[in-house]
Design a protein around this motif. Structure first.
Motif, PDB file in Angstrom:
ATOM      1  N   THR A   1      -7.471   3.012  -3.491  1.00 25.05           N
ATOM      2  CA  THR A   1      -6.092   3.434  -3.269  1.00 25.05           C
ATOM      3  C   THR A   1      -5.549   4.314  -4.391  1.00 25.05           C
ATOM      4  O   THR A   1      -4.426   4.803  -4.300  1.00 25.05           O
ATOM      5  CB  THR A   1      -5.189   2.203  -3.103  1.00 25.05           C
ATOM      6  OG1 THR A   1      -5.452   1.298  -4.180  1.00 25.05           O
ATOM      7  CG2 THR A   1      -5.459   1.501  -1.779  1.00 25.05           C
TER       8      THR A   1
ATOM      9  N   GLY B   1      -2.354   8.442  -1.052  1.00 19.91           N
ATOM     10  CA  GLY B   1      -2.228   8.379   0.395  1.00 19.91           C
ATOM     11  C   GLY B   1      -3.141   7.367   1.050  1.00 19.91           C
ATOM     12  O   GLY B   1      -2.860   6.913   2.163  1.00 19.91           O
TER      13      GLY B   1
ATOM     14  N   ARG C   1      -4.627   3.894   1.975  1.00 22.68           N
ATOM     15  CA  ARG C   1      -4.079   2.539   2.015  1.00 22.68           C
ATOM     16  C   ARG C   1      -5.121   1.577   2.572  1.00 22.68           C
ATOM     17  O   ARG C   1      -5.953   1.970   3.386  1.00 22.68           O
ATOM     18  CB  ARG C   1      -2.816   2.500   2.891  1.00 22.68           C
ATOM     19  CG  ARG C   1      -1.643   3.292   2.319  1.00 22.68           C
ATOM     20  CD  ARG C   1      -0.540   3.432   3.353  1.00 22.68           C
ATOM     21  NE  ARG C   1      -0.956   4.262   4.471  1.00 22.68           N
ATOM     22  CZ  ARG C   1      -0.470   4.150   5.711  1.00 22.68           C
ATOM     23  NH1 ARG C   1       0.446   3.228   5.970  1.00 22.68           N
ATOM     24  NH2 ARG C   1      -0.887   4.948   6.668  1.00 22.68           N
TER      25      ARG C   1
ATOM     26  N   HIS D   1      -4.546   8.501   5.198  1.00 19.44           N
ATOM     27  CA  HIS D   1      -3.270   9.080   4.744  1.00 19.44           C
ATOM     28  C   HIS D   1      -2.144   8.448   5.536  1.00 19.44           C
ATOM     29  O   HIS D   1      -2.384   7.775   6.554  1.00 19.44           O
ATOM     30  CB  HIS D   1      -3.273  10.612   4.878  1.00 19.44           C
ATOM     31  CG  HIS D   1      -3.509  11.110   6.276  1.00 19.44           C
ATOM     32  ND1 HIS D   1      -2.554  11.047   7.254  1.00 19.44           N
ATOM     33  CD2 HIS D   1      -4.598  11.694   6.845  1.00 19.44           C
ATOM     34  CE1 HIS D   1      -3.025  11.564   8.379  1.00 19.44           C
ATOM     35  NE2 HIS D   1      -4.273  11.959   8.159  1.00 19.44           N
ATOM     36  N   PRO D   2      -0.886   8.637   5.136  1.00 20.80           N
ATOM     37  CA  PRO D   2       0.226   7.951   5.800  1.00 20.80           C
ATOM     38  C   PRO D   2       0.550   8.466   7.192  1.00 20.80           C
ATOM     39  O   PRO D   2       1.288   7.825   7.934  1.00 20.80           O
ATOM     40  CB  PRO D   2       1.418   8.203   4.853  1.00 20.80           C
ATOM     41  CG  PRO D   2       0.803   8.568   3.552  1.00 20.80           C
ATOM     42  CD  PRO D   2      -0.448   9.292   3.883  1.00 20.80           C
TER      43      PRO D   2
ATOM     44  N   LYS E   1      -1.583  -0.875   2.640  1.00 22.57           N
ATOM     45  CA  LYS E   1      -0.690  -0.397   1.585  1.00 22.57           C
ATOM     46  C   LYS E   1      -1.502   0.216   0.450  1.00 22.57           C
ATOM     47  O   LYS E   1      -2.706   0.023   0.333  1.00 22.57           O
ATOM     48  CB  LYS E   1       0.171  -1.543   1.054  1.00 22.57           C
ATOM     49  CG  LYS E   1      -0.638  -2.684   0.461  1.00 22.57           C
ATOM     50  CD  LYS E   1       0.263  -3.840   0.016  1.00 22.57           C
ATOM     51  CE  LYS E   1      -0.575  -4.961  -0.591  1.00 22.57           C
ATOM     52  NZ  LYS E   1       0.276  -6.096  -1.049  1.00 22.57           N
ATOM     53  N   SER E   2      -0.804   0.945  -0.388  1.00 22.29           N
ATOM     54  CA  SER E   2      -1.415   1.490  -1.598  1.00 22.29           C
ATOM     55  C   SER E   2      -1.356   0.419  -2.690  1.00 22.29           C
ATOM     56  O   SER E   2      -0.924  -0.700  -2.460  1.00 22.29           O
ATOM     57  CB  SER E   2      -0.680   2.757  -2.032  1.00 22.29           C
ATOM     58  OG  SER E   2       0.692   2.473  -2.235  1.00 22.29           O
TER      59      SER E   2
ATOM     60  N   THR F   1      -9.036  13.718   1.311  1.00 19.66           N
ATOM     61  CA  THR F   1      -7.635  13.679   1.733  1.00 19.66           C
ATOM     62  C   THR F   1      -6.879  14.961   1.395  1.00 19.66           C
ATOM     63  O   THR F   1      -5.693  15.079   1.710  1.00 19.66           O
ATOM     64  CB  THR F   1      -6.907  12.513   1.042  1.00 19.66           C
ATOM     65  OG1 THR F   1      -6.894  12.750  -0.376  1.00 19.66           O
ATOM     66  CG2 THR F   1      -7.599  11.189   1.324  1.00 19.66           C
TER      67      THR F   1
END
Length: 382
Positions: free
Chosen positions: A39, A43, A45, A67-68, A169-170, A305
């Motif tokens: 992480t 981005g 997670r 990525h989000p 989550k990160s 990413t």
């Protein structure tokens, strides 16, 4: 609600579990990122669900989101290297063909890959902007946790998959006997999920490389060159080598098992250079003492990413800016070192686990400290 089934191991351990660096084990020359985890690549997670039910089920799901945004609409270049193909990794033929990833990555147990894939398809199709989608290539890898887990029960549910994806989550990543690593073993000891990262100096691009492993393989464990497996008297083929009776009543360990290695980076890499990067994962694995045995599924998936190489699914043309071949060497070095450390973290953070009528012990860190010191690895004073 997922009540009562998804619980982290609360059993007290006499010996505190620590990461590799707390034992003075820091492979390579580059420094880790903030969390020393996958992480650290901005981005990325990770979400995990651990499933312990009764005295038989010990398994889980680990989800990695690149990525989000919407992974289908905004695709990252990706590549897969197969060190030994004794396993199941859904979705990889299309990755090899198109060189891109269009879903999150799920890790789970062997007989649950199809259930996990189906659940992720349902979850993705329900997302905004996916109403017209008629094809999805979801990616799910596995290792066989059937020693500690009632694998034939196929206990992974759609609810577990959704929770892993939606809780991603990160920041710090939980390691050891969690998620897809709940029931896995390595080198005859309890193992599980491990992660690590490297941050390159600005003079080498300043890129971050992060790794996450699901460790469930065998061999002759070595740590920073120290023969830990031999000195702990637990290693592949030991009964044949020692020409002795098998006191454990088990067939001679041949180092079988599997490992999934996921490498993420923010370096702007094409799928061609990601293929080269993924292949280096076997070097980090080899440092730990694996020989990629006949019965081991050894898979490495790498993705980038970087915005400059991102691929919009409906694009007519792609204009990308990628790292040149001559700039790849430091990225290779970072990945090899991070893979090695991730495996150590999976071992050192895992806790003793009982399930399915068997118990697999955590590796004794006090003895590991002693062996490392005897072989010149500087162990911090605690």
């Amino acid at each position: 609600m997922l009540t009562g089934l998804f619980v982290l191991n609360a059993a007290a351990q006499e010996e505190p579990r620590v990461r590799a660096r707390d034992l003075g084990v820091a492979p390579g020359i580059f420094s880790p990122g903030t969390n020393n985890a996958i992480t650290d690549v901005a981005g990325v997670r990770v979400g995990q669900v651990t499933l312990r039910k009764g005295d038989k089920v010990r398994t889980g799901v680990t989800a990695i989101l690149p990525h989000p945004g919407n992974a289908y609409r905004s695709r990252v270049p990706a590549a897969l290297h197969v060190g030994n193909g004794f396993g199941k990794f859904i979705g990889t033929t299309q990755i090899n063909e198109l060189g891109e990833l269009e879903s999150p990555i799920l890790l789970t147990c062997t007989l649950c890959v199809w259930k996990a894939a189906d659940a992720m398809v349902e979850w993705m199709l329900a997302q905004p902007d996916m109403q017209e989608v008629r094809s999805l290539n979801v990616v799910v890898g596995e290792t066989n946790d059937g020693r500690l887990n009632d694998i034939r029960a196929r206990p992974i549910t759609a609810a577990a998959v959704r929770t892993a994806l939606e809780s991603a989550k990160s920041g710090p990543v939980q390691e050891g006997s969690v998620g897809a690593g709940t029931g896995t073993t390595a080198f005859g000891w309890k193992a599980g999920i491990g992660t690590s990262s490297r941050k390159l100096p600005e003079s080498l691009g300043g890129w971050t490389v992060g790794v996450l492993v699901q460790a469930n393989f065998g061999g002759v464990l070595q740590v920073e060159g120290a023969p830990v497996g031999r000195e702990l008297d637990r290693y592949a083929f030991q009964n044949a080598v020692a020409a002795r009776e098998n006191t454990r009543g088990l067939a001679d360990d041949r180092g079988d098992g599997s490992i999934i290695i996921v490498i993420a980076t923010d370096a702007p890499l094409s799928d061609r250079n990601l293929q080269r990067l993924a292949s280096r994962g076997m070097m980090g694995l080899g440092r730990t003492g694996s020989s990629a045995s006949n019965g081991s599924g050894d898979y490495i998936l790498a993705f980038s990413t970087a915005e400059s190489v991102r691929r919009q699914f409906d694009a007519v043309r792609l204009q990308t800016t990628e790292l040149a071949n001559e700039q790849m060497s430091a990225v290779f070095q970072a990945s090899v070192d991070a893979v090695e450390e991730s495996v150590y973290n999976a071992l050192f953070m895992a806790t003793t686990e009982s399930g399915n009528g068997q118990t697999v012990e955590a590796i004794p860190l006090d003895q590991v400290r002693k062996i490392l010191k005897e072989h010149g690895v500087e162990v911090p004073v605690r």
